[in-house]
Design an enzyme around this catalytic site. Structure first.
Site, PDB file in Angstrom:
ATOM      1  CB  SER A  66     -50.435 -39.620  67.775  1.00  0.00           C
ATOM      2  OG  SER A  66     -50.758 -39.490  69.064  1.00  0.00           O
ATOM      3  CG  ASN A  89     -51.272 -46.585  78.871  1.00  0.00           C
ATOM      4  OD1 ASN A  89     -51.136 -45.754  78.064  1.00  0.00           O
ATOM      5  ND2 ASN A  89     -50.538 -46.941  79.955  1.00  0.00           N
ATOM      6  CG  HIS A 125     -44.486 -75.049  35.469  1.00  0.00           C
ATOM      7  ND1 HIS A 125     -43.491 -75.270  36.424  1.00  0.00           N
ATOM      8  CD2 HIS A 125     -45.051 -76.460  35.513  1.00  0.00           C
ATOM      9  CE1 HIS A 125     -43.379 -76.370  36.952  1.00  0.00           C
ATOM     10  NE2 HIS A 125     -44.639 -76.946  36.582  1.00  0.00           N
ATOM     11  CB  SER A 182     -49.911 -44.798  26.279  1.00  0.00           C
ATOM     12  OG  SER A 182     -48.687 -44.004  25.779  1.00  0.00           O
ATOM     13  CE  LYS A 227     -48.929 -49.879  26.119  1.00  0.00           C
ATOM     14  NZ  LYS A 227     -48.032 -50.189  26.481  1.00  0.00           N
ATOM     15  CD  GLU A 247     -50.080 -52.142  34.728  1.00  0.00           C
ATOM     16  OE1 GLU A 247     -48.671 -51.772  34.730  1.00  0.00           O
ATOM     17  OE2 GLU A 247     -50.823 -51.396  34.191  1.00  0.00           O
ATOM     18  CE1 TYR A 301     -49.466 -47.160  74.307  1.00  0.00           C
ATOM     19  CE2 TYR A 301     -48.036 -45.921  75.763  1.00  0.00           C
ATOM     20  CZ  TYR A 301     -48.745 -46.016  74.557  1.00  0.00           C
ATOM     21  OH  TYR A 301     -48.566 -45.034  73.515  1.00  0.00           O
TER      22      TYR A 301
END
Ligand code: ARG
Length: 465
Positions: free
Chosen positions: A24, A111, A157, A278, A284, A291, A318
């Site tokens: 790890s 642990n 809505h 763009s 653009k 986003e 563990y």
């Protein structure tokens, strides 16, 4: 060669694939600072309790400080053969100080060590996030105060519903994000018990002082049950749950910024600093930052799901499965931090386009409810009847292509004779928002007071830097 940390009974070293799945260190090296802090606290406690000598403890602490500076300077050589950060550091300590290094792991197991390190890391991440949410809240409440009277359409809505103020909309997010802060604070409070000294699972026969190590590491108290201390990961799941809900709030706001910044809406202009162009369409301006904030919610909620699936059905105490906990948080919490930073930057720089919001607020018969309410209040109609009468008046206006306040009085009177000139006093968007003074409503005076109240609360509740 068998593992030098635990290989006493092994004749062979691990298969390459075993090493790859088992190690790890590639990710848990992020716990180096926490591991060193935990080891120093443990060594000092062992010496105070007479379990190791003061001299050995001093050498251990000094050696750990040397390792901390090696890591800071990028001079530490991590080894996969040593599996994880705990054994990498202990092995280096042996190189540096020799025999006393072997006494550090007395009355301790990896642990309780890893649970302690990980809690310290999550606690720091929560504190950072809390500061960031506080900054975003302050920015939002400031905008809300400035725009307490800026009229925009309110939607249900995603259809125009009733006029509201931009400040009111911003304060809705203030409420959400303040609850997020509360969730993180709750998670932190429950997290803050020290696993150190639980050892492998059963506690230890050495006369350790768990209060002392807990205190040294800023925990409120030692965790009460040794089995729970080493096998609990609900602190991690809880942090991810709080992060997921917060990320969902941010994604909703991000989505609104995406919609509002379109040419069709034009409610806000995002700054150049948080937009992109763009490569083919020169005109653009794309809201990429918004986003991406919207999308980050996906990976953060994904991390919560992944960890819950790892923990589901694990017997106490563990199991190595739990090593899979770290990457989820190492990815999700910094992702949330980045989202908070990006959203804060975006909203501080954005320019609300008040004319577009106002024009849109008046469109689509958004004061129809005000007309129905007038019929109830001034003409004594039951609300259901008023609703029906208003619907017919809306149809008249729609047929003529005019707004409600442009419809001639006689046309309204033909639908219902008790309508008088006074009706025009409620048909403007200004009158509509001003009338909504019920507690929590959108009236500018409410919004101004709520924003001021939030700014005062935030100033008195600032997290420590
Ligand atoms: N790298 C391990 C983890 O992250 C440390 C604990 C290992 N404990 C053990 N009994 N093998 O979970």
């Amino acid at each position: 060669m068998s593992n030098r940390m635990w290989g006493g009974r092994f004749q062979q070293g691990p298969d390459a694939i075993m090493e790859e799945i088992n190690a790890s260190i590639d990710f848990d090296k992020a716990l180096a600072a926490q591991d060193i802090a935990g080891s120093k606290a443990h060594a000092m406690m062992l010496a105070r309790q007479g379990i190791i000598s003061d001299d050995d403890a001093a050498k251990i602490v000094q050696g750990l400080d040397t390792i901390a500076s090696e890591i800071a300077a990028g001079k530490f050589a991590y080894s996969r053969a040593l599996e994880d950060i705990h054994m990498n550091i202990e092995a280096r300590l042996k190189d540096l100080i020799g025999e006393p290094a072997g006494r550090l792991h007395t009355a301790r197991s990896r642990n309780d060590q890893v649970a302690t390190d990980f809690k310290l890391w999550v606690r720091d991440a929560i504190d950072d996030i809390d500061r960031q949410i506080h900054t975003l809240l302050t920015a939002l409440a400031t905008i809300a105060e400035q725009h307490a009277g800026t009229i925009m359409p309110g939607f249900t809505h995603l259809q125009s519903a009733q006029p509201i103020t931009f400040g009111h909309h911003c304060l809705a997010y203030v409420e959400m994000l303040a609850r997020d802060r509360g969730r993180f604070a709750d998670a932190r409070r429950r997290l803050n018990e020290s696993p150190l000294g639980a050892a492998a699972l059963a506690g230890t026969a050495y006369p350790i002082d768990r209060q002392m190590t807990a205190q040294a590491l800023g925990f409120d108290r030692p965790a009460a049950n040794s089995l729970d201390a080493v096998s609990d990961r609900d602190f991690a799941m809880e942090a991810l749950a709080a992060a997921s809900i917060c990320a969902i709030h941010l994604s909703r706001f991000a989505e609104e910024l995406v919609i509002w910044s379109t040419a069709q809406f034009n409610f806000v202009r995002l700054s150049d600093k948080f937009s992109t162009g763009s490569s083919i369409m020169p005109q653009k301006r794309n809201p990429d930052a918004a986003e991406l904030v919207r999308a980050k919610a996906g990976r953060i909620v994904g991390a919560l799901n992944a960890l819950m699936m790892v923990m589901k059905g694990l017997p106490l105490a563990y199991s190595k499965d739990m090593q899979e906990d770290k990457e989820q948080l190492f990815d999700a919490l910094p992702s949330l931090s980045l989202s908070l930073a990006a959203l804060t930057g975006m909203i501080k720089d954005m320019e609300p386009v008040e004319e577009s919001m106002l024009a849109a607020a008046g469109a689509a018969f958004s004061t129809a409810t005000d007309l129905a309410d007038w019929l109830v209040r001034e003409a004594g109609l039951p609300f259901r009847d008023a609703h029906h009468v208003t619907g017919r008046i809306v149809a008249e206006a729609a047929g003529r292509g005019v707004s409600l306040d442009e419809l001639p009085l006689d046309v309204m009177q033909a639908v219902h004779p008790s309508i008088s000139e006074d009706v025009f006093s409620v048909l403007s968007v200004q009158a509509s928002v001003q009338s909504r003074r019920s507690f929590g409503g959108t009236a500018p005076e409410n919004v101004r007071a709520a924003a001021a109240d939030w700014l005062e609360r935030l100033a008195s509740d600032a997290p420590n830097a």
